[in-house]
Design a protein around this motif. Structure first.
Motif, PDB file in Angstrom:
ATOM      1  N   UNK A  15      72.678 -87.428 -12.446  1.00  0.00           N
ATOM      2  CA  UNK A  15      73.829 -86.914 -13.023  1.00  0.00           C
ATOM      3  C   UNK A  15      74.790 -87.761 -12.619  1.00  0.00           C
ATOM      4  N   UNK A  16      75.259 -87.916 -11.529  1.00  0.00           N
ATOM      5  CA  UNK A  16      76.490 -88.582 -11.041  1.00  0.00           C
ATOM      6  C   UNK A  16      76.588 -90.146 -11.463  1.00  0.00           C
ATOM      7  N   UNK A  17      75.408 -90.792 -11.352  1.00  0.00           N
ATOM      8  CA  UNK A  17      75.487 -92.079 -11.960  1.00  0.00           C
ATOM      9  C   UNK A  17      75.923 -92.476 -13.270  1.00  0.00           C
ATOM     10  N   UNK A  18      75.522 -91.254 -14.080  1.00  0.00           N
ATOM     11  CA  UNK A  18      76.142 -91.518 -15.593  1.00  0.00           C
ATOM     12  C   UNK A  18      77.519 -91.193 -15.850  1.00  0.00           C
ATOM     13  N   UNK A  19      78.249 -90.728 -14.635  1.00  0.00           N
ATOM     14  CA  UNK A  19      79.717 -90.187 -15.042  1.00  0.00           C
ATOM     15  C   UNK A  19      80.281 -91.490 -14.763  1.00  0.00           C
ATOM     16  N   UNK A  20      81.427 -91.920 -15.450  1.00  0.00           N
ATOM     17  CA  UNK A  20      82.245 -93.066 -15.430  1.00  0.00           C
ATOM     18  C   UNK A  20      83.173 -92.895 -14.056  1.00  0.00           C
ATOM     19  N   UNK A  21      83.357 -93.772 -13.313  1.00  0.00           N
ATOM     20  CA  UNK A  21      84.251 -93.907 -12.338  1.00  0.00           C
ATOM     21  C   UNK A  21      85.666 -93.317 -12.589  1.00  0.00           C
ATOM     22  N   UNK A  40      85.948 -83.785  -9.178  1.00  0.00           N
ATOM     23  CA  UNK A  40      85.392 -84.199  -7.831  1.00  0.00           C
ATOM     24  C   UNK A  40      84.176 -83.882  -8.212  1.00  0.00           C
ATOM     25  N   UNK A  41      83.156 -84.089  -7.124  1.00  0.00           N
ATOM     26  CA  UNK A  41      81.811 -83.925  -7.387  1.00  0.00           C
ATOM     27  C   UNK A  41      81.437 -82.413  -7.701  1.00  0.00           C
ATOM     28  N   UNK A  42      82.067 -81.382  -6.891  1.00  0.00           N
ATOM     29  CA  UNK A  42      82.087 -80.108  -7.295  1.00  0.00           C
ATOM     30  C   UNK A  42      82.560 -79.699  -8.820  1.00  0.00           C
ATOM     31  N   UNK A  43      83.546 -80.206  -9.163  1.00  0.00           N
ATOM     32  CA  UNK A  43      84.213 -80.064 -10.390  1.00  0.00           C
ATOM     33  C   UNK A  43      83.021 -80.542 -11.382  1.00  0.00           C
ATOM     34  N   UNK A  44      82.190 -81.497 -11.191  1.00  0.00           N
ATOM     35  CA  UNK A  44      81.313 -82.011 -12.107  1.00  0.00           C
ATOM     36  C   UNK A  44      80.233 -80.987 -12.159  1.00  0.00           C
ATOM     37  N   UNK A  45      80.054 -80.294 -11.145  1.00  0.00           N
ATOM     38  CA  UNK A  45      79.060 -79.100 -11.345  1.00  0.00           C
ATOM     39  C   UNK A  45      79.497 -77.787 -11.523  1.00  0.00           C
ATOM     40  N   UNK A  46      80.687 -77.835 -12.343  1.00  0.00           N
ATOM     41  CA  UNK A  46      81.101 -76.415 -12.748  1.00  0.00           C
ATOM     42  C   UNK A  46      82.280 -75.775 -12.084  1.00  0.00           C
ATOM     43  N   UNK A  85      84.491 -83.342   2.280  1.00  0.00           N
ATOM     44  CA  UNK A  85      84.757 -84.508   3.102  1.00  0.00           C
ATOM     45  C   UNK A  85      84.260 -85.821   2.619  1.00  0.00           C
ATOM     46  N   UNK A  86      83.017 -85.945   2.143  1.00  0.00           N
ATOM     47  CA  UNK A  86      82.573 -86.946   1.421  1.00  0.00           C
ATOM     48  C   UNK A  86      83.403 -87.460   0.327  1.00  0.00           C
ATOM     49  N   UNK A  87      83.678 -86.339  -0.689  1.00  0.00           N
ATOM     50  CA  UNK A  87      84.336 -86.951  -2.019  1.00  0.00           C
ATOM     51  C   UNK A  87      85.660 -87.218  -1.839  1.00  0.00           C
ATOM     52  N   UNK A  88      86.417 -86.819  -0.778  1.00  0.00           N
ATOM     53  CA  UNK A  88      87.767 -86.762  -0.668  1.00  0.00           C
ATOM     54  C   UNK A  88      88.132 -87.930   0.512  1.00  0.00           C
ATOM     55  N   UNK A  89      87.352 -88.964   0.524  1.00  0.00           N
ATOM     56  CA  UNK A  89      87.537 -89.863   1.630  1.00  0.00           C
ATOM     57  C   UNK A  89      88.338 -90.960   1.210  1.00  0.00           C
ATOM     58  N   UNK A  90      89.115 -91.133  -0.084  1.00  0.00           N
ATOM     59  CA  UNK A  90      90.050 -92.162  -0.521  1.00  0.00           C
ATOM     60  C   UNK A  90      89.370 -92.564  -1.719  1.00  0.00           C
ATOM     61  N   UNK A  91      89.753 -93.709  -2.409  1.00  0.00           N
ATOM     62  CA  UNK A  91      89.353 -94.135  -3.632  1.00  0.00           C
ATOM     63  C   UNK A  91      87.796 -94.328  -3.270  1.00  0.00           C
ATOM     64  N   UNK A  92      86.814 -94.183  -4.399  1.00  0.00           N
ATOM     65  CA  UNK A  92      85.620 -94.704  -4.436  1.00  0.00           C
ATOM     66  C   UNK A  92      84.799 -93.382  -4.400  1.00  0.00           C
ATOM     67  N   UNK A  93      85.269 -92.070  -4.734  1.00  0.00           N
ATOM     68  CA  UNK A  93      84.409 -90.800  -4.479  1.00  0.00           C
ATOM     69  C   UNK A  93      83.196 -90.898  -5.177  1.00  0.00           C
ATOM     70  N   UNK A  94      83.096 -91.392  -6.314  1.00  0.00           N
ATOM     71  CA  UNK A  94      81.761 -91.374  -6.990  1.00  0.00           C
ATOM     72  C   UNK A  94      80.818 -92.132  -6.029  1.00  0.00           C
ATOM     73  N   UNK A  95      81.222 -93.277  -5.665  1.00  0.00           N
ATOM     74  CA  UNK A  95      80.051 -94.300  -4.670  1.00  0.00           C
ATOM     75  C   UNK A  95      79.708 -93.499  -3.800  1.00  0.00           C
ATOM     76  N   UNK A  96      80.972 -92.973  -2.668  1.00  0.00           N
ATOM     77  CA  UNK A  96      80.344 -92.053  -1.577  1.00  0.00           C
ATOM     78  C   UNK A  96      79.433 -91.258  -1.610  1.00  0.00           C
ATOM     79  N   UNK A  97      79.842 -90.329  -2.953  1.00  0.00           N
ATOM     80  CA  UNK A  97      78.708 -89.287  -3.259  1.00  0.00           C
ATOM     81  C   UNK A  97      77.438 -89.720  -3.408  1.00  0.00           C
ATOM     82  N   UNK A  98      77.330 -90.735  -4.232  1.00  0.00           N
ATOM     83  CA  UNK A  98      76.088 -91.303  -4.344  1.00  0.00           C
ATOM     84  C   UNK A  98      75.332 -92.104  -3.057  1.00  0.00           C
TER      85      UNK A  98
END
Length: 107
Positions: A15-21, A40-46, A85-98
């Motif tokens: 799911x998250x790999x297909x969402x653009x940065x 954010x990651x939770x927002x992408x989950x509704x 805490x993983x999502x909000x660690x600064x720029x690059x939240x998608x990669x941190x979540x992945x």
């Protein structure tokens, strides 16, 4: 008959790999920047209420549980902190979540 989606590590990685940065954000579930809607990651989950209440979806609860959080505890009481805490660690939240999801897959 409707089949129940299996929200496992592979589901979230796919799911998250297909969402653009540029569609990812920190600090809020949803915001608009330069006419782009970001989540954010939770927002992408509704999750839509920016953590003001316990508006978790089944999908977001599964992600919280995978990250070691407590999906039965309201967000405003720290139930989703494991993901935030993983999502909000600064720029690059998608990669941190992945990265976190991929580390869970190997454990």
């Amino acid at each position: 008959m409707k089949t129940k989606t299996k929200y496992d590590v592979n589901y979230f990685i796919n799911k998250f790999e297909t969402i653009p940065d540029y569609e990812w954000c920190e600090g809020q579930c949803t915001k608009v920047l330069n006419n782009n809607i970001q989540h954010c990651a939770l927002g992408h989950c509704g999750v839509t209420k920016n953590m003001e209440g316990n508006d978790l979806t089944d999908e977001s609860k599964a992600l919280i549980k995978l990250f070691g959080g407590n999906p039965n505890k309201p967000c405003y009481e720290g139930g989703a902190d494991a993901v935030i805490s993983v999502n909000d660690g600064g720029p690059g939240s998608k990669q941190r979540i992945l990265n976190k999801l991929k580390s869970l897959k190997t454990n």
